[in-house]
Scaffold this motif. Structure first.
Motif, PDB file in Angstrom:
ATOM      1  N   TYR A 187       3.229   8.565   3.971  1.00 20.33           N
ATOM      2  CA  TYR A 187       2.773   7.328   3.350  1.00 20.33           C
ATOM      3  C   TYR A 187       2.999   6.091   4.215  1.00 20.33           C
ATOM      4  CZ  TYR A 187       2.479  10.433  -0.647  1.00 20.33           C
ATOM      5  OH  TYR A 187       2.164  11.480  -1.473  1.00 20.33           O
ATOM      6  N   GLY A 188       3.923   6.197   5.182  1.00 21.48           N
ATOM      7  CA  GLY A 188       4.175   5.064   6.047  1.00 21.48           C
ATOM      8  C   GLY A 188       2.963   4.639   6.850  1.00 21.48           C
ATOM      9  N   ILE A 189       2.093   5.582   7.168  1.00 22.89           N
ATOM     10  CA  ILE A 189       0.885   5.242   7.935  1.00 22.89           C
ATOM     11  C   ILE A 189       0.014   4.259   7.151  1.00 22.89           C
ATOM     12  CG2 ILE A 189      -1.230   6.148   8.978  1.00 22.89           C
ATOM     13  CD1 ILE A 189       0.255   8.798   9.385  1.00 22.89           C
ATOM     14  N   LEU A 190      -0.188   4.545   5.866  1.00 17.17           N
ATOM     15  CA  LEU A 190      -0.997   3.659   5.028  1.00 17.17           C
ATOM     16  C   LEU A 190      -0.282   2.346   4.756  1.00 17.17           C
ATOM     17  CD1 LEU A 190      -2.575   6.001   2.310  1.00 17.17           C
ATOM     18  CD2 LEU A 190      -3.591   5.176   4.442  1.00 17.17           C
ATOM     19  N   TYR A 191       1.011   2.432   4.468  1.00 17.92           N
ATOM     20  CA  TYR A 191       1.777   1.226   4.122  1.00 17.92           C
ATOM     21  C   TYR A 191       1.789   0.239   5.288  1.00 17.92           C
ATOM     22  CZ  TYR A 191       5.620  -1.706   2.532  1.00 17.92           C
ATOM     23  OH  TYR A 191       6.399  -2.772   2.159  1.00 17.92           O
ATOM     24  N   GLU A 192       1.985   0.752   6.490  1.00 19.92           N
ATOM     25  CA  GLU A 192       2.028  -0.123   7.662  1.00 19.92           C
ATOM     26  C   GLU A 192       0.659  -0.704   7.992  1.00 19.92           C
ATOM     27  OE1 GLU A 192       3.775   2.260  10.693  1.00 19.92           O
ATOM     28  OE2 GLU A 192       5.731   2.387   9.681  1.00 19.92           O
ATOM     29  N   ALA A 193      -0.399  -0.062   7.513  1.00 21.08           N
ATOM     30  CA  ALA A 193      -1.753  -0.555   7.771  1.00 21.08           C
ATOM     31  C   ALA A 193      -2.174  -1.640   6.781  1.00 21.08           C
ATOM     32  CB  ALA A 193      -2.758   0.594   7.727  1.00 21.08           C
ATOM     33  N   LEU A 194      -1.463  -1.790   5.671  1.00 26.42           N
ATOM     34  CA  LEU A 194      -1.880  -2.730   4.626  1.00 26.42           C
ATOM     35  C   LEU A 194      -2.063  -4.160   5.136  1.00 26.42           C
ATOM     36  CD1 LEU A 194       0.233  -1.580   1.513  1.00 26.42           C
ATOM     37  CD2 LEU A 194      -2.184  -1.143   1.989  1.00 26.42           C
ATOM     38  N   PRO A 195      -1.141  -4.705   5.929  1.00 25.26           N
ATOM     39  CA  PRO A 195      -1.325  -6.106   6.351  1.00 25.26           C
ATOM     40  C   PRO A 195      -2.296  -6.297   7.519  1.00 25.26           C
ATOM     41  CG  PRO A 195       0.755  -5.258   7.197  1.00 25.26           C
ATOM     42  CD  PRO A 195       0.176  -4.176   6.333  1.00 25.26           C
ATOM     43  N   LYS A 196      -2.838  -5.217   8.050  1.00 20.55           N
ATOM     44  CA  LYS A 196      -3.743  -5.324   9.199  1.00 20.55           C
ATOM     45  C   LYS A 196      -5.136  -5.762   8.768  1.00 20.55           C
ATOM     46  CE  LYS A 196      -1.238  -1.855  11.896  1.00 20.55           C
ATOM     47  NZ  LYS A 196      -1.328  -0.568  12.639  1.00 20.55           N
ATOM     48  N   ASP A 197      -5.969  -6.083   9.737  1.00 23.66           N
ATOM     49  CA  ASP A 197      -7.344  -6.443   9.417  1.00 23.66           C
ATOM     50  C   ASP A 197      -8.108  -5.195   8.976  1.00 23.66           C
ATOM     51  OD1 ASP A 197      -7.914  -5.006  11.738  1.00 23.66           O
ATOM     52  OD2 ASP A 197      -8.361  -6.780  12.934  1.00 23.66           O
ATOM     53  N   ARG A 198      -9.371  -5.385   8.613  1.00 24.55           N
ATOM     54  CA  ARG A 198     -10.149  -4.276   8.051  1.00 24.55           C
ATOM     55  C   ARG A 198     -10.249  -3.098   9.023  1.00 24.55           C
ATOM     56  NH1 ARG A 198     -14.280  -6.982   5.352  1.00 24.55           N
ATOM     57  NH2 ARG A 198     -13.019  -6.804   3.480  1.00 24.55           N
ATOM     58  N   ALA A 199     -10.454  -3.377  10.293  1.00 28.83           N
ATOM     59  CA  ALA A 199     -10.541  -2.295  11.280  1.00 28.83           C
ATOM     60  C   ALA A 199      -9.213  -1.555  11.383  1.00 28.83           C
ATOM     61  CB  ALA A 199     -10.932  -2.862  12.643  1.00 28.83           C
ATOM     62  N   GLY A 200      -8.109  -2.278  11.315  1.00 28.61           N
ATOM     63  CA  GLY A 200      -6.800  -1.649  11.384  1.00 28.61           C
ATOM     64  C   GLY A 200      -6.521  -0.764  10.193  1.00 28.61           C
ATOM     65  N   ARG A 201      -6.966  -1.190   9.027  1.00 27.07           N
ATOM     66  CA  ARG A 201      -6.773  -0.371   7.824  1.00 27.07           C
ATOM     67  C   ARG A 201      -7.642   0.887   7.867  1.00 27.07           C
ATOM     68  NH1 ARG A 201      -7.810  -4.971   3.597  1.00 27.07           N
ATOM     69  NH2 ARG A 201      -8.229  -6.194   5.451  1.00 27.07           N
ATOM     70  N   GLN A 202      -8.854   0.736   8.371  1.00 23.73           N
ATOM     71  CA  GLN A 202      -9.734   1.909   8.515  1.00 23.73           C
ATOM     72  C   GLN A 202      -9.134   2.910   9.498  1.00 23.73           C
ATOM     73  OE1 GLN A 202     -13.774  -0.742   7.628  1.00 23.73           O
ATOM     74  NE2 GLN A 202     -13.367   0.009   9.668  1.00 23.73           N
ATOM     75  N   ASN A 203      -8.590   2.412  10.599  1.00 21.39           N
ATOM     76  CA  ASN A 203      -7.949   3.298  11.572  1.00 21.39           C
ATOM     77  C   ASN A 203      -6.723   3.974  10.966  1.00 21.39           C
ATOM     78  OD1 ASN A 203      -9.818   2.638  13.557  1.00 21.39           O
ATOM     79  ND2 ASN A 203      -8.559   1.010  14.424  1.00 21.39           N
ATOM     80  N   GLY A 204      -5.990   3.231  10.135  1.00 22.27           N
ATOM     81  CA  GLY A 204      -4.822   3.799   9.481  1.00 22.27           C
ATOM     82  C   GLY A 204      -5.189   4.946   8.560  1.00 22.27           C
ATOM     83  N   ILE A 205      -6.254   4.779   7.791  1.00 25.94           N
ATOM     84  CA  ILE A 205      -6.689   5.843   6.886  1.00 25.94           C
ATOM     85  C   ILE A 205      -7.140   7.061   7.677  1.00 25.94           C
ATOM     86  CG2 ILE A 205      -8.501   6.497   5.245  1.00 25.94           C
ATOM     87  CD1 ILE A 205      -8.297   3.711   4.046  1.00 25.94           C
ATOM     88  N   GLN A 206      -7.837   6.833   8.765  1.00 23.90           N
ATOM     89  CA  GLN A 206      -8.285   7.943   9.602  1.00 23.90           C
ATOM     90  C   GLN A 206      -7.088   8.721  10.142  1.00 23.90           C
ATOM     91  OE1 GLN A 206     -10.748   6.733  12.912  1.00 23.90           O
ATOM     92  NE2 GLN A 206     -11.546   8.780  13.219  1.00 23.90           N
ATOM     93  N   ALA A 207      -6.077   8.027  10.640  1.00 25.36           N
ATOM     94  CA  ALA A 207      -4.868   8.683  11.151  1.00 25.36           C
ATOM     95  C   ALA A 207      -4.118   9.395  10.034  1.00 25.36           C
ATOM     96  CB  ALA A 207      -3.968   7.656  11.829  1.00 25.36           C
ATOM     97  N   TYR A 208      -4.088   8.789   8.875  1.00 23.34           N
ATOM     98  CA  TYR A 208      -3.394   9.359   7.719  1.00 23.34           C
ATOM     99  C   TYR A 208      -4.020  10.686   7.308  1.00 23.34           C
ATOM    100  CZ  TYR A 208      -1.572   9.448   2.897  1.00 23.34           C
ATOM    101  OH  TYR A 208      -0.971   9.795   1.699  1.00 23.34           O
ATOM    102  N   LEU A 209      -5.328  10.712   7.219  1.00 20.96           N
ATOM    103  CA  LEU A 209      -6.017  11.935   6.809  1.00 20.96           C
ATOM    104  C   LEU A 209      -5.780  13.078   7.793  1.00 20.96           C
ATOM    105  CD1 LEU A 209      -9.351  10.346   5.578  1.00 20.96           C
ATOM    106  CD2 LEU A 209      -7.769  11.666   4.158  1.00 20.96           C
ATOM    107  N   LYS A 210      -5.644  12.752   9.065  1.00 27.82           N
ATOM    108  CA  LYS A 210      -5.437  13.783  10.070  1.00 27.82           C
ATOM    109  C   LYS A 210      -4.034  14.381  10.012  1.00 27.82           C
ATOM    110  CE  LYS A 210      -8.877  12.039  13.344  1.00 27.82           C
ATOM    111  NZ  LYS A 210      -9.107  11.449  14.701  1.00 27.82           N
ATOM    112  N   SER A 211      -3.089  13.647   9.424  1.00 29.11           N
ATOM    113  CA  SER A 211      -1.707  14.139   9.391  1.00 29.11           C
ATOM    114  C   SER A 211      -1.214  14.462   7.984  1.00 29.11           C
ATOM    115  CB  SER A 211      -0.772  13.096  10.015  1.00 29.11           C
ATOM    116  OG  SER A 211      -0.766  11.894   9.254  1.00 29.11           O
ATOM    117  N   TRP A 212      -2.017  14.141   6.973  1.00 33.67           N
ATOM    118  CA  TRP A 212      -1.573  14.201   5.577  1.00 33.67           C
ATOM    119  C   TRP A 212      -1.046  15.575   5.168  1.00 33.67           C
ATOM    120  CZ3 TRP A 212      -3.822  16.758   1.247  1.00 33.67           C
ATOM    121  CH2 TRP A 212      -3.317  16.371  -0.003  1.00 33.67           C
TER     122      TRP A 212
END
Length: 214
Positions: A105-130
């Protein structure tokens, strides 16, 4: 039923029934609450939050909040606290706590304050490791598809929270919509029904609502 491929029409009523059942359980067993330190409990809280968003049933937030232990020994968590604050539940504890389940969950949580591209990248990384992450491996249903007995009880593997954040943040999911565990059909259905816009208007009204002065 979603994992089984049932039509999405009518599934909102199933979600409503699930929350009504949670309320009945809460009324009957008020001390039987989700303890966030438990991987399964944390997963189910995140799942229920996701359903609230994807099926646009914001009134169910209070039922969910009342079903979670607020005893610090049972676990406080800043990610869950942020989600409740988004829905106007400002007294839920955990803002200054450490993340209970940093993997994944840290991947998503750390992406929350980022811009839209950063949040999209966070979700992509999260799904690959979930699925292979520590917390998800600690859930009772992990690897259920390999069970020799009653494989029909396999629930399906879904990181519903990625759909929730995609809707809440109005993200472009084209980079990750075909990745495993992403509930793309639910996200598409939510948007087709206009529920995403309705929900965001509801949340906007909550933010603009003046604080009560007793």
């Amino acid at each position: 039923r979603y994992s089984a491929g049932d039509p999405l029409d009518g599934m909102r009523e199933r979600v409503q029934y699930a929350f009504d059942d949670l309320q009945r359980h809460q009324d009957a067993f008020p001390d039987d609450t989700f303890k966030l330190w438990e991987p399964d409990a944390y997963y189910f809280v995140m799942l229920l939050f996701s359903w609230i968003v994807l099926f646009n049933v914001p009134d169910m937030v209070k039922t969910l909040a009342a079903s979670i232990s607020r005893d610090p020994d049972d676990g406080w968590d800043p990610f869950i606290q942020v989600l409740f604050a988004t829905f106007g539940v400002t007294d839920f504890p955990g803002a200054k706590a450490e993340l209970l389940h940093p993997k994944p969950y840290g991947i998503l949580y750390e992406a929350l304050p980022k811009d839209r591209a950063g949040r999209q990248n966070g979700i992509q990384a999260y799904l690959k490791s979930w699925y292979k992450s520590k917390s998800i491996r600690g859930c009772y249903w992990h690897n259920r598809h390999k069970a020799e007995l009653h494989p029909e009880n396999h629930l399906g593997y879904w990181a519903f929270e990625t759909g929730m954040l995609t809707v809440l943040d109005r993200l472009d999911d084209s980079a990750y919509r075909n990745l495993n565990f992403y509930p793309r059909d639910l996200v598409d259905y939510c948007r087709e029904q206009g529920w995403d816009k309705e929900l965001l208007e509801t949340l906007k009204a909550l933010r603009e609502k003046p604080a009560r002065r007793d």
